[in-house]
Design an enzyme around this catalytic site. Structure first.
Site, PDB file in Angstrom:
ATOM      1  N   HIS A  76       0.836  -1.201   0.000  1.00 14.47           N
ATOM      2  CA  HIS A  76       0.000   0.000   0.000  1.00 14.47           C
ATOM      3  C   HIS A  76       0.872   1.252   0.000  1.00 14.47           C
ATOM      4  O   HIS A  76       2.050   1.223   0.373  1.00 14.47           O
ATOM      5  CB  HIS A  76      -0.921   0.018   1.229  1.00 14.47           C
ATOM      6  CG  HIS A  76      -0.194   0.089   2.536  1.00 14.47           C
ATOM      7  ND1 HIS A  76       0.441  -0.999   3.100  1.00 14.47           N
ATOM      8  CD2 HIS A  76       0.014   1.127   3.395  1.00 14.47           C
ATOM      9  CE1 HIS A  76       0.994  -0.644   4.234  1.00 14.47           C
ATOM     10  NE2 HIS A  76       0.762   0.651   4.447  1.00 14.47           N
ATOM     11  N   ASP A  78       0.613   4.980   1.765  1.00 11.67           N
ATOM     12  CA  ASP A  78      -0.133   5.492   2.910  1.00 11.67           C
ATOM     13  C   ASP A  78      -1.141   6.576   2.534  1.00 11.67           C
ATOM     14  O   ASP A  78      -0.827   7.513   1.793  1.00 11.67           O
ATOM     15  CB  ASP A  78       0.829   6.054   3.963  1.00 11.67           C
ATOM     16  CG  ASP A  78       1.493   4.963   4.784  1.00 11.67           C
ATOM     17  OD1 ASP A  78       0.897   3.883   4.924  1.00 11.67           O
ATOM     18  OD2 ASP A  78       2.609   5.192   5.281  1.00 11.67           O
ATOM     19  N   HIS A 232       4.724   0.145   0.184  1.00  7.90           N
ATOM     20  CA  HIS A 232       5.444  -0.640   1.177  1.00  7.90           C
ATOM     21  C   HIS A 232       4.510  -1.650   1.818  1.00  7.90           C
ATOM     22  O   HIS A 232       3.281  -1.558   1.705  1.00  7.90           O
ATOM     23  CB  HIS A 232       6.083   0.249   2.254  1.00  7.90           C
ATOM     24  CG  HIS A 232       5.101   1.073   3.027  1.00  7.90           C
ATOM     25  ND1 HIS A 232       4.580   2.258   2.545  1.00  7.90           N
ATOM     26  CD2 HIS A 232       4.538   0.885   4.250  1.00  7.90           C
ATOM     27  CE1 HIS A 232       3.744   2.768   3.433  1.00  7.90           C
ATOM     28  NE2 HIS A 232       3.691   1.948   4.473  1.00  7.90           N
ATOM     29  N   ARG A 247       5.177   6.270  13.859  1.00  5.89           N
ATOM     30  CA  ARG A 247       5.227   6.903  12.540  1.00  5.89           C
ATOM     31  C   ARG A 247       4.722   8.334  12.586  1.00  5.89           C
ATOM     32  O   ARG A 247       3.651   8.614  13.131  1.00  5.89           O
ATOM     33  CB  ARG A 247       4.368   6.113  11.532  1.00  5.89           C
ATOM     34  CG  ARG A 247       4.569   6.574  10.090  1.00  5.89           C
ATOM     35  CD  ARG A 247       3.654   5.819   9.147  1.00  5.89           C
ATOM     36  NE  ARG A 247       2.364   6.485   8.997  1.00  5.89           N
ATOM     37  CZ  ARG A 247       1.278   5.900   8.515  1.00  5.89           C
ATOM     38  NH1 ARG A 247       1.306   4.613   8.193  1.00  5.89           N
ATOM     39  NH2 ARG A 247       0.150   6.581   8.390  1.00  5.89           N
TER      40      ARG A 247
END
Length: 261
Positions: A76, A78, A232, A247
């Site tokens: 995917h 983000d 990723h 994150r």
């Protein structure tokens, strides 16, 4: 990190544009330092689903003992369910399993460049719909009434959006294949059967081994990636072992396609 134009940060940003994802071993940044680093790239995003740190609301916590992280074991890009998908992310490893939990990144520019010229031309100008519901379904993330209400509120605030299938990188001018299995639901100009067939091919093509790398984490490692031109996946291959990542996500701009020349 107080000034975004310091020589070190300029080198980091240039390396990011060149390599698309870069790594720093064993940094062990505080949450505030991670936020300061991420803010040198732009303003920060607040995720509508994932929990954040109490003292740093810009830093989401991905904790395998607190959340269902199987959706991260899917290729995917983000937050492409947003009108303005992120510019990039700063991810730090807080707790790593003894075995497993690696992350892979794939280059959307390399994937596009490897396509035939006829297919490149076909894809230019097409658009695709991206939907938050594809990776955050109620049956997995709405376990309680409170969870369902929060999730449905996120759905209302994040209706499906349309992005180009091929986007132009706003800084390098490169063409990027910009569909991903996590959020892309269909290609708007094609019927359902044609869309499904083309997306299946593109999802598989985009993440071929020759386009991706694999990072084996150590605690304290930091990865920075350009979300505009990569996909990723975080491997969920560690069973009940504990994995925690922090994150910080940098806000981006509306994807566009501009023909070369």
């Amino acid at each position: 990190l107080n000034h975004a134009d310091t020589p070190l940060l300029l080198k980091i940003k240039q390396a990011l544009l060149q390599h698309q994802v870069i790594f720093f071993r064993k940094q062990a940044l505080s949450a505030q330092s991670q936020v300061r680093l991420a803010k040198t790239f732009g303003t920060l995003h607040i995720h509508p689903i994932y929990p954040a740190m109490d003292d740093a609301p810009e830093v989401i916590v991905l904790d395998s003992h607190r959340q269902d992280l199987r959706d991260n074991d899917l290729w995917h890009t983000d937050v492409t369910f947003s009108q303005t998908p992120p510019l990039g992310c700063v991810l730090q490893a807080i707790k790593i399993p003894e075995f497993g939990g690696d992350t892979l990144w794939a280059s959307g520019t390399a994937a596009f460049n490897a396509l035939s010229e006829d297919l490149k031309q076909q894809l230019r100008g097409l658009t695709a719909t991206h939907d938050i519901r594809k990776s955050f379904p109620l049956e997995r993330f709405g376990a309680t009434a409170v969870d369902r209400e929060r999730l449905e509120n996120s759905f209302r605030k994040n209706p499906p959006v349309v992005h180009p299938v091929v986007r132009t990188h706003p800084e390098t001018g490169a063409e990027v294949l910009f569909v991903n299995e996590g959020f892309t639901t269909h290609i708007n100009e094609l019927n359902a059967q044609e869309s499904d067939a083309l997306l299946t091919f593109l999802f598989e093509h985009a993440v071929k081994e020759e386009f991706h790398l694999r990072w084996k984490w150590q605690e304290g490692d930091v990865a920075i990636w350009d979300n505009r031109c990569t996909q990723h996946k975080a491997l969920f291959d560690y069973g009940d072992a504990h994995r925690i990542m922090h994150r910080a996500t940098v806000n981006g701009s509306i994807p566009f396609y501009k023909a070369a020349g």
